[in-house]
Enzyme design. Sequence first.
Site, PDB file in Angstrom:
ATOM      1  N   GLU A 165       0.801  -1.222   0.000  1.00 26.91           N
ATOM      2  CA  GLU A 165       0.000   0.000   0.000  1.00 26.91           C
ATOM      3  C   GLU A 165       0.843   1.286   0.000  1.00 26.91           C
ATOM      4  OE1 GLU A 165      -2.743  -0.465   3.263  1.00 26.91           O
ATOM      5  OE2 GLU A 165      -3.532  -2.345   2.465  1.00 26.91           O
ATOM      6  N   ASN A 206       1.914  -4.576  -3.399  1.00 30.95           N
ATOM      7  CA  ASN A 206       0.518  -4.938  -3.151  1.00 30.95           C
ATOM      8  C   ASN A 206      -0.272  -3.698  -2.737  1.00 30.95           C
ATOM      9  OD1 ASN A 206      -1.482  -7.115  -2.728  1.00 30.95           O
ATOM     10  ND2 ASN A 206      -1.328  -6.590  -0.549  1.00 30.95           N
ATOM     11  N   HIS A 242     -10.587  -5.718  -2.159  1.00 29.80           N
ATOM     12  CA  HIS A 242     -11.577  -5.473  -1.095  1.00 29.80           C
ATOM     13  C   HIS A 242     -12.712  -4.635  -1.703  1.00 29.80           C
ATOM     14  CE1 HIS A 242      -9.099  -7.248   1.972  1.00 29.80           C
ATOM     15  NE2 HIS A 242      -8.088  -6.427   1.715  1.00 29.80           N
ATOM     16  N   GLU A 271      -6.359 -10.391  -1.786  1.00 36.56           N
ATOM     17  CA  GLU A 271      -7.103 -10.231  -0.532  1.00 36.56           C
ATOM     18  C   GLU A 271      -8.603 -10.089  -0.807  1.00 36.56           C
ATOM     19  OE1 GLU A 271      -5.473  -7.130   1.946  1.00 36.56           O
ATOM     20  OE2 GLU A 271      -3.406  -7.534   1.305  1.00 36.56           O
ATOM     21  N   ASP A 273     -12.460  -9.983  -0.959  1.00 39.90           N
ATOM     22  CA  ASP A 273     -13.734 -10.130  -0.252  1.00 39.90           C
ATOM     23  C   ASP A 273     -14.680  -9.058  -0.790  1.00 39.90           C
ATOM     24  OD1 ASP A 273     -12.827  -7.801   1.090  1.00 39.90           O
ATOM     25  OD2 ASP A 273     -12.329  -8.895   2.918  1.00 39.90           O
TER      26      ASP A 273
END
Length: 498
Positions: A165, A206, A242, A271, A273
């Site tokens: 990030e 990432n 996300h 990641e 979801d």
Amino acid sequence: MSRTLARRRAAGFAAALAVLGAGIAVAVVAPQRPAQAASTLAQYAEAKGRYFGSATDNPELTDAPYVAILTGGEFDQLTPGNSMKWDTTEPTQGQFSYTKGDAVVTLAQQHNMSIRGHNLVWHNQLPGWVSSLPTGQVQAAMENHITNEATHYKGKVFAWDVVNEPFNDDGTYRTDVFYNAMGVGYIADALRTAHAADPGAKLYINDYNIEGSGAKADAMYSLVSSLKSQGVPIDGVGIQGHLATQYGFPGNMQQNLQRFADLGLDVAITELDVRMPLPETAAQDATQATYYTNVVKACLAVSRCVGITIWDYTDKYSWVPSTFPGQGAPLPWDANLAKKPLYDTIVAALGGPTTPPSSTPPSSTRPSSTPPSSTPTTSTSPTRTPPTSAPPASGRCHVTYQVASQWNTGFTANVTVANTGSTAINGWTLRWTFANGQKVTQSWNGTFSQSGAQVTVTNVSYNGTIPAGGSTSLGFNGSWSGTNAVPTSFTVNGTTCA
């Protein structure tokens, strides 16, 4: 044994009813015990040359039912959620602890699963001593941390999120302790240091909100292009994923992944979801299913998209409710460790069977991602009318009604409408009447309405036309009490079936 399998075994009986009338034959089939175990997410992904993984964390590893699913074949890759981050591995300068990370690695090794290292440099979850360092000491501390940790896990992880990030949402660089001390050069330095410590690991940057086109994705593209041109060792870009049902799906996701791949980089969904505002609704479930499908298909369409990792597999341990109050239900297993219909959606997107969701109680009964105080108990099969049948006859339509799973107060039914005629069916309406007070609580692939005991289902926009020899599938979750007898009377497009 999973709760889903227990329910299916408890409902392990069969009944068939063929109803004949006015050129329409309707077959009703009650649940049957599966002849063999279904294939897993990992197996479907592996067939496409990808992995399918889950994040996990040390507190979860004391939950035996959770671990049984985690290591039971659904996943072939693990990402430690927190146990490899700086505050865990070097809480005091120069004093390293790998006990928690080693526990996850050992679990993966015992079950032939690969490990993605997460992460080496991040602005968050830093021990206080890092943020308090004088500017002139930051680079040495960062390099020492990367070297020590990457060396410890050398040969045990296949990839590292080296820098996590680095961007703000507008595409500017995040002004953390590393950027403030070293400028943007800290990223190249971190990658070179990680490569020196573990030359065999794939090295990634990432970030979130880079799934589709936009300022942040453009900033990442510019960064990795520059790193490649400088000869900095970088192997891939991690696309976190996300997402949320209340926001639109990222635009041009496949094209965005492809442009990173065209630089000679791997991409990975790291990641994934898809959260939603609570309480959960059928409409949000449908949007969530579409988003998961879109992500999986985008990855499969890009040859250098190497795999997909969901950010833990169950709502029971999701990070969402504590981070986004009032939101939840982001994952394919619910808080009781039961598969949701979303699981079948992911299987279908991976190229598996396109059967409708069939494995869990209705989402409308799952008000949040917080584990309930008690879980449903498996019941024995209810008393049913003995199966009867009528001779088959030719007709234009054949409908199969199947109770796929059943538990103490609920059930899941799948319905297939097949066109056995010689011309297309353009628009359809299916009706039946429940005999025992059953209620439809959630549905998919059709517009359901219920008035008293009568259920009416009409097509949705994408399945209104059934070509000759074709079929369409729909389904629903329902509630029952006492007896769950199969319907014995149907109409299709106003034609009554005896």
